[in-house]
Scaffold this active site. Structure first.
Site, PDB file in Angstrom:
ATOM      1  N   GLU A 248      40.547 -13.085   2.903  1.00  0.00           N
ATOM      2  CA  GLU A 248      40.116 -12.647   4.232  1.00  0.00           C
ATOM      3  C   GLU A 248      39.483 -11.289   4.032  1.00  0.00           C
ATOM      4  OE1 GLU A 248      39.869 -10.544   7.249  1.00  0.00           O
ATOM      5  OE2 GLU A 248      42.009 -10.798   7.688  1.00  0.00           O
ATOM      6  N   CYS A 282      38.990  -5.682  10.190  1.00  0.00           N
ATOM      7  CA  CYS A 282      38.043  -6.663   9.629  1.00  0.00           C
ATOM      8  C   CYS A 282      37.278  -7.363  10.743  1.00  0.00           C
ATOM      9  CB  CYS A 282      38.770  -7.727   8.830  1.00  0.00           C
ATOM     10  SG  CYS A 282      39.879  -7.055   7.619  1.00  0.00           S
ATOM     11  N   GLU A 379      29.134  -3.577   6.774  1.00  0.00           N
ATOM     12  CA  GLU A 379      30.404  -3.294   7.433  1.00  0.00           C
ATOM     13  C   GLU A 379      30.688  -1.797   7.345  1.00  0.00           C
ATOM     14  OE1 GLU A 379      34.119  -4.676   5.673  1.00  0.00           O
ATOM     15  OE2 GLU A 379      34.777  -5.238   7.682  1.00  0.00           O
TER      16      GLU A 379
END
Ligand code: ADP
Length: 477
Positions: A248, A282, A379
């Site tokens: 993940e 995330c 990100e």
């Protein structure tokens, strides 16, 4: 100051590598130490897990008994809710309310998996005449859990909870920056009846304890949550021994706002999705794609919300706490520099008396951001929201899918057909329609596509990840 050791085979085990300090992100001051575990402690922990499975009480437990242990763990977490909240808030630098939600989620994960433990049924498969074929779900064996600093309590709950429900013996490596709640709850688990060795915790550095765990020849599965770079190393380590892993990783999740959306419902959730945990999430909604005809109006309202946001130490319980460390601060400063060619629509403010020694950043809203700009592609892992206009549904989908990532997406529209059409075309592991909030959804399978990783944690689906199907075909004539 509390000194934590590793927890191996139910015992406190100091590390050969000594100890290191855990500092509160709010002021940078050390408030605890943890063991600097490495290969020797990982070897002990994996051996303890293997023994627990093959020779200990744990391997003998029924699914119902494991479920009862998880249920007692959930109760124990609820009983110690405020102490665990305080610890999580100080360890991660989270505003107290956010830490309290995390501890509530931890209890809910344990509760969910306690109930699920004895409800995983295998199939019965029609086959040739005279045959009976059935499938039974078996645990992998020893599972490695390598987790990050941003949500240690929640990720412990979803990962270890599901693994124990299926009967795996776990070795957990928390992050070097935060993860004390994992040590606390793993110790509490012993009092809840979890046999020694079923859950071992080795703290330490990623390149030392983490790498030793991922490369250990006697682990059977790896569950990893963290950066794409380390995720790639984990997958390579798993491939060396042909074991499975769930990854993940990060995200660049988009919320799509169409002109017919209910803005009153959408805007608070859009703002919250990027500021929660100071954007160090995330599944942070780091892009908001807005239909051109309402772009100015929506960004104006969002800007107003951003200007009202306040940043301060965790115990002031404001909208945002500090960043976890200097590397995170430097990373975000790099993005702010990259954004110097963009219009800063609004920013929040830090309270005047910030403690020295903490790393703080203001939440920022930029727009219009070109879809190929680094702020719209990479990100940030910080409280920066990129507002991007779109002309039509097809363009919205193309922009939303136009990054390397695919973790979560949100769609805001009152048009029912469009809700489903867009949700089906978005490249993401989770799509919310008229809502957003991966964090709270204990029951909802969660994970990514593309560079966001693979495999699913959370919900019932995680039980399949933490087990394998054995097919038994019986020729009874
Ligand atoms: P973040 O960017 O959130 O810090 P990382 O991917 O660096 O994410 O860290 C996530 C987890 O992976 C942490 O527990 C960290 O210690 C661990 N880790 C870091 N490097 C390695 C490595 N080379 N091998 C195994 N685990 C690692």
């Amino acid at each position: 100051m509390r000194h934590y050791t590793c927890l191996i085979d139910g015992e406190d085990v100091p590390a050969e590598g000594g100890r290191f300090a855990m500092c509160c992100p709010s002021d940078g001051k050390p408030f605890a130490t943890v063991a600097r575990g490495g290969k020797p402690e990982i070897d002990l922990a994996v051996a303890a897990a293997r023994r627990a499975l093959e020779h200990g009480a744990y391997g003998e437990m029924t699914a119902t008994e494991r479920g009862r242990v998880l249920s007692r763990m959930a109760e124990a977490v609820r009983d110690r809710h405020s102490a665990l909240t305080e610890l999580e808030a100080m360890d991660c630098g989270k505003p107290t309310r956010q830490a309290a939600t995390d501890i509530t989620c931890l209890a809910r994960y344990l509760e969910f998996y306690s109930g699920a433990a004895d409800k995983v049924h295998g199939p019965q498969i029609p086959f040739l005449k005279g045959w009976l074929v059935t499938g039974i779900r078996e645990p992998h064996g020893v599972t490695a859990h390598i987790i990050p600093w941003n949500y240690p309590a929640q990720i412990f709950g979803r990962s270890v909870g599901a693994a124990i429900a299926m009967g795996n013996a776990c070795v957990l490596k928390p992050a070097e920056d935060a993860g004390l709640s994992c040590l606390e709850v793993a110790r509490m688990a012993l009092d809840c009846g979890l046999p020694p060795g079923a859950l071992n915790v080795v703290t330490g550095m990623g390149e030392e304890a983490g790498a030793a765990l991922a490369a250990h020849p006697d682990i059977d599965f790896i569950s990893f949550t963290g950066s794409p770079e380390v995720g790639t190393l984990i997958q390579k380590a798993a491939a060396e021994r042909t074991i499975g892993c769930t990854l993940e990783l990060g995200g660049k999740s988009a919320q799509l706002v169409f002109a017919d959306a209910d803005f009153d419902a959408a805007l608070p959730i859009i703002a919250n999705a990027i500021i929660q945990n100071a954007g160090q999430t995330c599944s942070a909604g780091s892009r908001v794609l807005i239909e051109r005809s309402v772009f100015a109006a929506v960004t104006a309202e969002l800007a107003e919300r951003f200007r009202a946001l306040r940043v301060g130490p965790h115990d002031r319980d404001l909208d945002l706490g500090p960043l976890i460390n200097r590397q995170q601060e430097a990373r975000i400063e790099r993005f702010v520099e990259l954004a110097s060619d963009l219009e800063l629509l609004a920013e929040g403010s830090c309270i005047p008396d910030l403690p020295v020694g903490g790393c703080y950043t203001k939440p920022r809203l930029y727009g219009p951001v070109p879809p190929d700009h680094p702020l719209a592609q990479e990100e940030v892992f910080g409280p920066i929201l990129a507002a991007i206009p779109f002309e039509c549904e097809a363009e919205a989908i193309a922009i939303a899918n136009g990054t390397a990532y695919g973790l979560v997406a949100g769609v805001w529209t009152r048009d029912g057909a469009r809700q489903l059409r867009v949700a089906r075309r978005l490249e993401a592991g989770q799509v919310f329609v008229n809502g957003y909030g991966a964090g709270g959804g204990i029951e909802l399978p969660f994970g990514g596509v593309k560079r966001s990783g693979h495999g699913r944690e959370k919900g019932f689906e995680a039980l399949y990840e933490f087990s394998q199907l054995k097919t038994i075909a019986i020729n009874h004539g």
